[in-house]
Every structure is written in structure tokens, then in C-alpha cells.
Design a protein around this motif. Structure first.
Motif, mmCIF file in Angstrom:
data_model
loop_
_atom_site.group_PDB
_atom_site.id
_atom_site.type_symbol
_atom_site.label_atom_id
_atom_site.label_comp_id
_atom_site.label_asym_id
_atom_site.label_seq_id
_atom_site.Cartn_x
_atom_site.Cartn_y
_atom_site.Cartn_z
ATOM 1 N N PRO A 91 0.705 -0.898 0.228
ATOM 2 C CA PRO A 91 0.233 -0.060 -0.015
ATOM 3 C C PRO A 91 0.774 1.220 0.016
ATOM 4 C CG PRO A 91 -0.924 -1.801 1.268
ATOM 5 C CD PRO A 91 0.302 -2.222 1.145
ATOM 6 N N ASP A 92 1.535 1.126 0.578
ATOM 7 C CA ASP A 92 2.500 2.416 0.595
ATOM 8 C C ASP A 92 3.722 2.622 -0.528
ATOM 9 O OD1 ASP A 92 2.531 2.647 3.475
ATOM 10 O OD2 ASP A 92 4.278 2.251 3.598
ATOM 11 N N ALA A 93 3.868 1.606 -1.178
ATOM 12 C CA ALA A 93 4.002 1.402 -2.349
ATOM 13 C C ALA A 93 3.205 2.360 -3.835
ATOM 14 C CB ALA A 93 4.893 0.671 -3.009
ATOM 15 N N ALA A 95 0.446 4.211 -2.249
ATOM 16 C CA ALA A 95 0.154 5.320 -2.757
ATOM 17 C C ALA A 95 1.698 6.742 -3.344
ATOM 18 C CB ALA A 95 0.659 6.088 -0.773
ATOM 19 N N LEU A 96 2.686 5.891 -2.282
ATOM 20 C CA LEU A 96 3.912 6.675 -2.816
ATOM 21 C C LEU A 96 3.531 7.078 -4.294
ATOM 22 C CD1 LEU A 96 6.724 5.655 -0.976
ATOM 23 C CD2 LEU A 96 5.791 8.139 -1.097
ATOM 24 N N THR A 97 3.524 6.362 -5.384
ATOM 25 C CA THR A 97 3.378 5.748 -7.064
ATOM 26 C C THR A 97 2.182 6.420 -7.534
ATOM 27 O OG1 THR A 97 4.192 3.840 -6.601
ATOM 28 C CG2 THR A 97 3.629 4.366 -9.057
ATOM 29 N N ARG A 98 1.567 6.832 -7.191
ATOM 30 C CA ARG A 98 0.005 7.175 -7.558
ATOM 31 C C ARG A 98 0.429 8.702 -7.330
ATOM 32 N NH1 ARG A 98 -3.980 5.251 -4.433
ATOM 33 N NH2 ARG A 98 -4.022 3.957 -6.537
ATOM 34 N N HIS A 99 0.885 8.983 -6.280
ATOM 35 C CA HIS A 99 0.868 10.698 -6.171
ATOM 36 C C HIS A 99 2.598 10.874 -7.091
ATOM 37 C CE1 HIS A 99 2.817 13.495 -3.326
ATOM 38 N NE2 HIS A 99 1.890 14.951 -3.675
ATOM 39 N N ALA A 100 3.314 10.406 -7.383
ATOM 40 C CA ALA A 100 4.773 10.983 -8.476
ATOM 41 C C ALA A 100 3.723 11.270 -9.686
ATOM 42 C CB ALA A 100 5.147 10.100 -8.035
ATOM 43 N N THR A 101 2.575 10.362 -9.754
ATOM 44 C CA THR A 101 1.918 9.922 -11.253
ATOM 45 C C THR A 101 1.504 10.810 -11.348
ATOM 46 O OG1 THR A 101 2.441 7.213 -11.227
ATOM 47 C CG2 THR A 101 1.007 8.916 -13.184
ATOM 48 N N TYR A 128 5.071 -5.363 -8.551
ATOM 49 C CA TYR A 128 5.454 -4.382 -9.671
ATOM 50 C C TYR A 128 4.039 -4.469 -10.310
ATOM 51 C CZ TYR A 128 9.789 -3.492 -8.385
ATOM 52 O OH TYR A 128 11.805 -3.366 -8.146
ATOM 53 N N SER A 129 3.795 -5.698 -10.490
ATOM 54 C CA SER A 129 2.021 -5.670 -11.527
ATOM 55 C C SER A 129 1.078 -4.808 -10.458
ATOM 56 C CB SER A 129 1.976 -6.966 -11.690
ATOM 57 O OG SER A 129 0.580 -7.197 -12.444
ATOM 58 N N ASP A 130 1.133 -5.464 -8.882
ATOM 59 C CA ASP A 130 0.221 -5.103 -8.791
ATOM 60 C C ASP A 130 0.105 -3.433 -7.997
ATOM 61 O OD1 ASP A 130 -1.191 -7.069 -7.922
ATOM 62 O OD2 ASP A 130 -0.130 -7.771 -5.646
ATOM 63 N N VAL A 131 1.041 -2.884 -7.889
ATOM 64 C CA VAL A 131 1.453 -1.642 -8.653
ATOM 65 C C VAL A 131 0.739 -0.474 -9.580
ATOM 66 C CG1 VAL A 131 3.241 0.737 -7.892
ATOM 67 C CG2 VAL A 131 3.231 -1.262 -6.321
ATOM 68 N N ILE A 132 1.246 -0.861 -10.379
ATOM 69 C CA ILE A 132 0.750 -0.838 -12.315
ATOM 70 C C ILE A 132 -0.637 -1.058 -12.090
ATOM 71 C CG2 ILE A 132 0.801 -1.067 -14.064
ATOM 72 C CD1 ILE A 132 3.490 -2.387 -14.084
ATOM 73 N N GLN A 133 -1.102 -2.270 -11.503
ATOM 74 C CA GLN A 133 -2.838 -2.207 -12.007
ATOM 75 C C GLN A 133 -3.247 -0.685 -10.106
ATOM 76 O OE1 GLN A 133 -4.722 -4.249 -14.192
ATOM 77 N NE2 GLN A 133 -2.416 -5.149 -14.843
ATOM 78 N N ALA A 134 -3.080 -1.013 -9.460
ATOM 79 C CA ALA A 134 -3.647 -0.115 -8.885
ATOM 80 C C ALA A 134 -3.253 1.475 -8.842
ATOM 81 C CB ALA A 134 -3.168 -0.474 -7.432
ATOM 82 N N VAL A 135 -2.200 1.970 -9.991
ATOM 83 C CA VAL A 135 -2.468 3.004 -9.715
ATOM 84 C C VAL A 135 -3.368 3.431 -11.394
ATOM 85 C CG1 VAL A 135 -0.650 4.550 -10.978
ATOM 86 C CG2 VAL A 135 -0.017 3.445 -8.993
#
Length: 315
Positions: A91-93, A95-101, A128-135
Motif C-alpha cells: 500500500p505504501d508503494a 500511494a507513493l507511486t500514485r502521488h508521483a504519477t 510490480y504488477s499490483d502497483v501498476i494495476q492499482a495506480v
């Protein structure tokens, strides 16, 4: 395999993992951080905010979020930024990736989750896939971060190949901090068009002819203009001259504990001793260590020009 690179990678670039200043109470010092970011950009560097040498893993999620906002509010172009967004907690990854994007950053530089060791490529692909899909954004560009000597979790070539195959418009590059030139060279050969960034400017002489995207280097904090000059060199003679200069400085600094050394150098040239502060478990350089390093750099005619903006913040 083709990837979709941001325009900021149209030519080789240098990015600095920006060192993070702290107040006397060890809170993040946002005004000094912003001023230093402005200086780096003015010297020709992009900003790899929240990298290893930023003490990113000593910063809270809220601190990283707020610091990025401060830099954006200062008017620095987010297209010049590659914030570090990797984290052990998914969840931290996210949140941080969504914010940057959402901020419009050129990309997100993502460590693998680094607490559990011996994890499989399947597990890392899922992360990595979960981060990409969530963002869930077409604007997201991910750069992997390979630094196995710190994380204990390597980014294998098989994992890179798999991620590019599934996410060719999203997973676009890697920072290779392994220190293993054979690995860097193999990635450059195996993944043409993939933005491969060595972590040391001392490797650029070998890496640029093979298609390296530039470098994301600790010592870009102190010699951004020189590295940018190397990357922009037109003739082989000019490139060789800059290669020698940047490599000599790099070798001097990397012989010391890197983060305290960088902060001591910035403190000296900014005339601001508060820059020497680090968060535990790191410790600052002692005066003898710092003095010896600065003498060594002085012998190399090293300088950090135009530091008035930082001195003004200190005042």
C-alpha cells in the motif's frame, strides 16, 4: 522489445538522488531541500528524489509525500523528477507511486520490496504488477531499481523481460546500482531501447557507446554540471577530459561513507553546518574525516559553483 520512453530520456541525462537536510530536531528541512533541488536543476541535473542517498528509507510516507509537494509548489518541473516510490509495504508503494504519477513526474524509481529475502521472480512480478494495476494510469512510467547489495533482492534479466512483455508502455528502464559492469553491459545489449542508468558516472565512458540513458549517481549531488558536461560532450577528446574529471571526484568520495560524505561537502560549500545532520543509524563524518576529504577535493580543484541560494536559506 520496444518500450515507451518519456521525452526527458530523449538524450542521456544525469539525475541526482537528492540528499535530505534535517533540522536540529531531525525533522525534514523542506526550505533547504527545495533550495538544493533548485540548485541541482540549475546545474543541469534531474531529481531522483527519495533515492538511497536521500535517506529515503529513513523518511516516513507522509514526509516523502509532503517533500514532493514542496518541490512542486516551488515551480520545479515534475518532468525533471524520478521520485523513489518502492517500499516494503505494497500500500505504501502504491500511494507513493500514485502521488508521483498524478503530479506529472517523468517516472517512478522503484526498489523491490526488500525485507523478505529469497523471493521468487513470480513474487516480484506480482508486486510490480499490483502497483501498476492499482495506480491505473497510462501516464505511469516505472524504472526498476537494482541494488542487491542493499536490498538482498536482485532484479533479474528474466524479470525485466517479463515486465517489459506485459507492460511495454509502463516499465521503461532501470537503475543498476549493483556495481557489476558485466550486468550493466548485458542489460544494455539485451534490452535495446530500455533506459539503463548506471549508478556511477565513472562507468559512462563504457556505458554511453552501448546506449546508456545517462546515470543516476550519488555524486551528482556535488558535481551535476560536470556530469552533464560529460553527457553533452560533442567530441571524443572532450568526453575523455570530462570522464577523467568526474571519475576522480567519484573515487575520492566513494572511499568514504557516502551519505555523510556528500552532506559534509554540501555543508562546506553552502557554508551551512546543518547539512551534516543525518538520521540514525547513520552518523555524521567527524571533523578529521571531513577535513581530509575536503583537502583531497581541493587538490583536485573541485568546487560547487553558485551555491548562494543555499547560503541564503541558511541565513
Amino acid at each position: 522489445m520496444s518500450v515507451s520512453l518519456p521525452s526527458v530520456f530523449a538524450k542521456p541525462r544525469v539525475f541526482a538522488p537528492v540528499v535530505t537536510p534535517f533540522t536540529a530536531g531531525l525533522d525534514v528541512d523542506a526550505p533547504r531541500f527545495v533550495a538544493f533541488c533548485q540548485w541541482l536543476v540549475g546545474q543541469g541535473a534531474g531529481l531522483a528524489l527519495f533515492g538511497t542517498n536521500s535517506e529515503a528509507n529513513s523518511l516516513s510516507l507522509a514526509e516523502r509525500h509532503a517533500l514532493l509537494d514542496h518541490v512542486l509548489e516551488a515551480g520545479i518541473d515534475p518532468a525533471q523528477m524520478l521520485p523513489g516510490t518502492g517500499a516494503c509495504a505494497l500500500p505504501d508503494a502504491i500511494a507513493l507511486t500514485r502521488h508521483a504519477t498524478e503530479a506529472g513526474c517523468a517516472g517512478a524509481l522503484m526498489l523491490p520490496p526488500f525485507f523478505y529475502k529469497g523471493v521468487s521472480d513470480d513474487g516480484l512480478f506480482a508486486y510490480y504488477s499490483d502497483v501498476i494495476q492499482a495506480v491505473g494510469s497510462d501516464q505511469l512510467r516505472v524504472l526498476l531499481y537494482h541494488i542487491p547489495q542493499f536490498t538482498g533482492v536482485p532484479i533479474t534479466h528474466a524479470l525485466i523481460e517479463r515486465l517489459i512483455a506485459v507492460y511495454p508502455h509502463t516499465v521503461v528502464g532501470i537503475k543498476d546500482s549493483s556495481g557489476d559492469w558485466a550486468n550493466t553491459a548485458a542489460m544494455l545489449e539485451k534490452f535495446p531501447g530500455f533506459a539503463v542508468f548506471p549508478a556511477s558516472e565513472a562507468l559512462l565512458g563504457k556505458a554511453l557507446p552501448l546506449g546508456a540513458a545517462g546515470c543516476i549517481s550519488a555524486t551528482a549531488n556535488i558535481q551535476p554540471r560536470a556530469i552533464a558536461s560529460l553527457l553533452n560532450a560533442v567530441t571524443l577528446e572532450e568526453r575523455a577530459e570530462w570522464e577523467g574529471k568526474v571519475a576522480t571526484v567519484r573515487l575520492a568520495v566513494q572511499a568514504q561513507p557516502m551519505i555523510p560524505a556528500l552532506k559534509s561537502i554540501v555543508a562546506h560549500f553552502a557554508k551551512d553546518s546543518s547539512w551534516t545532520r543525518v538520521r540514525a543509524p547513520l552518523t555524521p563524518m567527524n571533523p578529521a574525516q571531513s577535513g581530509a576529504l575536503l583537502q583531497q577535493l581541493q587538490a583536485l580543484d573541485f568546487s560547487m559553483p553558485s551555491m548562494a541560494s543555499l547560503a541564503a536559506v541558511a541565513a
